[in-house]
Design a protein around this motif. Structure first.
Motif, PDB file in Angstrom:
ATOM      1  N   ALA A  88     -27.017-106.294 -32.964  1.00  0.00           N
ATOM      2  CA  ALA A  88     -25.615-106.304 -32.563  1.00  0.00           C
ATOM      3  C   ALA A  88     -25.183-107.663 -32.046  1.00  0.00           C
ATOM      4  O   ALA A  88     -25.847-108.235 -31.176  1.00  0.00           O
ATOM      5  N   VAL A  89     -24.077-108.169 -32.580  1.00  0.00           N
ATOM      6  CA  VAL A  89     -23.391-109.284 -31.945  1.00  0.00           C
ATOM      7  C   VAL A  89     -22.650-108.768 -30.712  1.00  0.00           C
ATOM      8  O   VAL A  89     -22.657-109.394 -29.659  1.00  0.00           O
ATOM      9  N   TRP A  90     -22.033-107.580 -30.879  1.00  0.00           N
ATOM     10  CA  TRP A  90     -21.286-106.943 -29.795  1.00  0.00           C
ATOM     11  C   TRP A  90     -21.874-105.573 -29.496  1.00  0.00           C
ATOM     12  O   TRP A  90     -22.297-104.866 -30.397  1.00  0.00           O
ATOM     13  N   GLN A  91     -21.869-105.218 -28.190  1.00  0.00           N
ATOM     14  CA  GLN A  91     -22.147-103.846 -27.787  1.00  0.00           C
ATOM     15  C   GLN A  91     -20.950-103.352 -26.983  1.00  0.00           C
ATOM     16  O   GLN A  91     -20.466-104.045 -26.087  1.00  0.00           O
ATOM     17  N   ASN A  92     -20.529-102.138 -27.309  1.00  0.00           N
ATOM     18  CA  ASN A  92     -19.322-101.563 -26.727  1.00  0.00           C
ATOM     19  C   ASN A  92     -19.689-100.412 -25.796  1.00  0.00           C
ATOM     20  O   ASN A  92     -20.485 -99.546 -26.154  1.00  0.00           O
ATOM     21  N   ARG A 124     -29.406-106.999 -21.057  1.00  0.00           N
ATOM     22  CA  ARG A 124     -30.851-107.105 -21.270  1.00  0.00           C
ATOM     23  C   ARG A 124     -31.190-107.294 -22.747  1.00  0.00           C
ATOM     24  O   ARG A 124     -32.199-107.936 -23.077  1.00  0.00           O
ATOM     25  N   THR A 125     -30.373-106.757 -23.627  1.00  0.00           N
ATOM     26  CA  THR A 125     -30.653-106.847 -25.063  1.00  0.00           C
ATOM     27  C   THR A 125     -29.863-107.962 -25.745  1.00  0.00           C
ATOM     28  O   THR A 125     -29.876-108.065 -26.973  1.00  0.00           O
ATOM     29  N   GLY A 126     -29.173-108.780 -24.961  1.00  0.00           N
ATOM     30  CA  GLY A 126     -28.666-110.042 -25.451  1.00  0.00           C
ATOM     31  C   GLY A 126     -27.404-110.014 -26.274  1.00  0.00           C
ATOM     32  O   GLY A 126     -27.142-110.961 -27.022  1.00  0.00           O
ATOM     33  N   ALA A 127     -26.586-108.983 -26.122  1.00  0.00           N
ATOM     34  CA  ALA A 127     -25.353-108.913 -26.898  1.00  0.00           C
ATOM     35  C   ALA A 127     -24.152-109.322 -26.057  1.00  0.00           C
ATOM     36  O   ALA A 127     -24.226-109.435 -24.831  1.00  0.00           O
ATOM     37  N   ARG A 128     -23.033-109.535 -26.738  1.00  0.00           N
ATOM     38  CA  ARG A 128     -21.760-109.752 -26.057  1.00  0.00           C
ATOM     39  C   ARG A 128     -21.145-108.378 -25.756  1.00  0.00           C
ATOM     40  O   ARG A 128     -21.394-107.407 -26.458  1.00  0.00           O
TER      41      ARG A 128
END
Length: 450
Positions: A88-92, A124-128
């Motif tokens: 994921a680039v983004w997490q919502n 923690r998982t490095g997404a925006r």
């Protein structure tokens, strides 16, 4: 309709293809190295049509009710997190509901505990981070302060409490500096006016404007968008069917286009336009090739790009499977259907597409890891490795989208010559000198070596 039979060119295709799913070989680990088993190069030239990616496309996920929560088995969560880091680039994350409790159960009384944990997972998982500003505490919609009736989750706040809700969203973006985007509300929930048989776009836009103004007052760097309606497909003879946005997939509900038009004309500002939808008509199923059904996403995106200069976000998308096929996290057909939808987004210039529910559940759609609430969960699905391959490449905006003219195949091709190929049909595709490509097979080919 496109021809359905393969030509000898498919021999070259299969010779350079690593079969990930839909064939006799098992799915490699999601984070494992992709290795080409053939010395031959993959010829994707003869018999293919190619178009450049319409715009950089960021793929992401929306966390739902169960998503690597700390009460789940630790080993399942660890496997799931390893996948999420590459997915994921983004997490919502939703403000309330879909895995988070009410952040303000009574006026001035806050409970950030579950939202804290979801925000920690994203970091923690490095997404925006994206925040969907939905849903509202009960006391903002006529309920009892201090109580939450989850059966009323989708009720909209009362107009008198729009500002209170906007203030809550403003506090949220201040509490979590990692939030970069805010989507205002979700699918116009609670805003349908039964007496007028249309959406209360005036009410929604008033809520949107209150949230937009409140967020920009405290975090002008945060981008805000909406209105996040469902782009419902109807039969073209339905009385509510649009006459201007149609395709082989049907027609968009004109009432949705009216709501979009009102919001566009009366919003105080916006940084992106958010929509969602599925490939099937309301209450129906799809048939035939998966990419034919997914063409709806291209058609709708191109239409929207003709009405606004804002980036287009598909905050949810639902890739149906043909009748008789099973749709689920472990479904080969669901995975292929999802990839056909991603190709449609990439062709048409979509900016962001978010997969609803990356963790396997009872929903009949693709996911990226199996149900981590179970001891053996958190494992790759038929979609996982292909999705991971696409995430960084589509974000760069340099992928080409291909369609075989003599077989039911689509492909994504990176500048280095590596490619992802999908059988978008229930047909076995014969290949000279090779095993046939199974229905809904997915394969990745490495870049050619010198």
């Amino acid at each position: 309709m496109r021809p359905r039979r393969s030509l000898p060119v498919l021999a070259a295709l299969a010779a350079g293809l690593l079969a990930l799913t839909g064939c006799s070989s098992p799915t490699p680990p999601a984070t494992g190295e992709i290795t080409d088993r053939s010395a031959a190069g993959l010829d994707l030239g003869r018999g293919w049509e190619w178009t450049p990616q319409g715009a950089p496309l960021d793929l992401g996920v929306t966390h739902t009710q169960d998503s690597l929560d700390d009460h789940d088995p630790a080993e399942s969560n660890a496997r799931g997190e390893a996948i999420l880091r590459d997915s994921a680039v983004w997490q919502n994350v939703h403000l309330m509901g879909f895995g988070t409790l009410s952040p303000e159960p009574a006026p001035g009384q806050y409970d950030w505990s579950t939202l804290d944990k979801r925000m920690e997972l994203v970091a923690r998982t490095g997404a925006r981070t994206v925040l969907t500003a939905c849903c509202a505490p009960d006391w903002m919609k006529g309920g009892v302060a201090g109580q939450t009736d989850w059966d009323r989750l989708e009720v909209a706040p009362l107009h008198r409490d729009f500002q209170a809700y906007a203030d809550l969203v403003a506090q949220t973006v201040q509490r979590y500096p990692q939030i970069e985007r805010v989507v205002v509300w979700n699918e116009l929930k609670g805003f349908f006016d039964m007496t007028k048989n249309r959406w209360d776009h005036e009410g929604y836009t008033a809520l949107y404007n209150a949230v937009y103004t409140a967020v920009k007052a405290v975090r002008p760097d945060v981008q805000v968008g909406g209105p996040y309606p469902v782009m419902i497909s109807l039969p073209t003879d339905d009385p509510n069917a649009s006459e201007i946005l149609t395709g082989d997939w049907g027609a968009i509900d004109q009432r949705i286009l009216d709501a979009l038009g009102y919001w566009e004309a009366h919003k105080v500002g916006a940084d992106f336009l958010a929509v969602d939808g599925g490939t099937a008509q309301r209450g129906g199923t799809i048939s035939g090739r998966l990419d034919d059904a997914a063409a709806k996403f291209s058609d709708v995106t191109r239409y929207l790009r003709g009405t606004t200069t804002l980036p287009i976000w598909w905050t949810e998308f639902y890739s149906e499977v043909p009748e008789g096929m099973t749709g689920a996290a472990d479904s080969q057909a669901s995975a292929a259907s999802t990839l056909a939808s991603v190709a449609a987004f990439a062709r048409s210039g979509t900016s962001v597409a978010l997969l609803w529910g990356p963790q396997g559940s009872s929903l009949e759609y693709s996911a990226l890891w199996t149900d981590a609430t179970q001891p053996g969960g958190g494992r790759p699905t038929p979609l996982t490795q292909a999705w991971e391959w696409l995430v960084p490449r589509l974000a760069q905006g340099t992928v080409e989208l291909g369609t075989a003219q003599d077989a039911p195949l689509i492909a994504f091709r990176a500048p280095d010559g590596s490619a992802l190929v999908v059988n978008v049909s229930d047909e076995t595709v014969p290949v000279d000198g090779q095993q046939p490509l199974a229905p809904y097979a997915i394969g990745i080919r490495n870049a050619p070596t010198a």
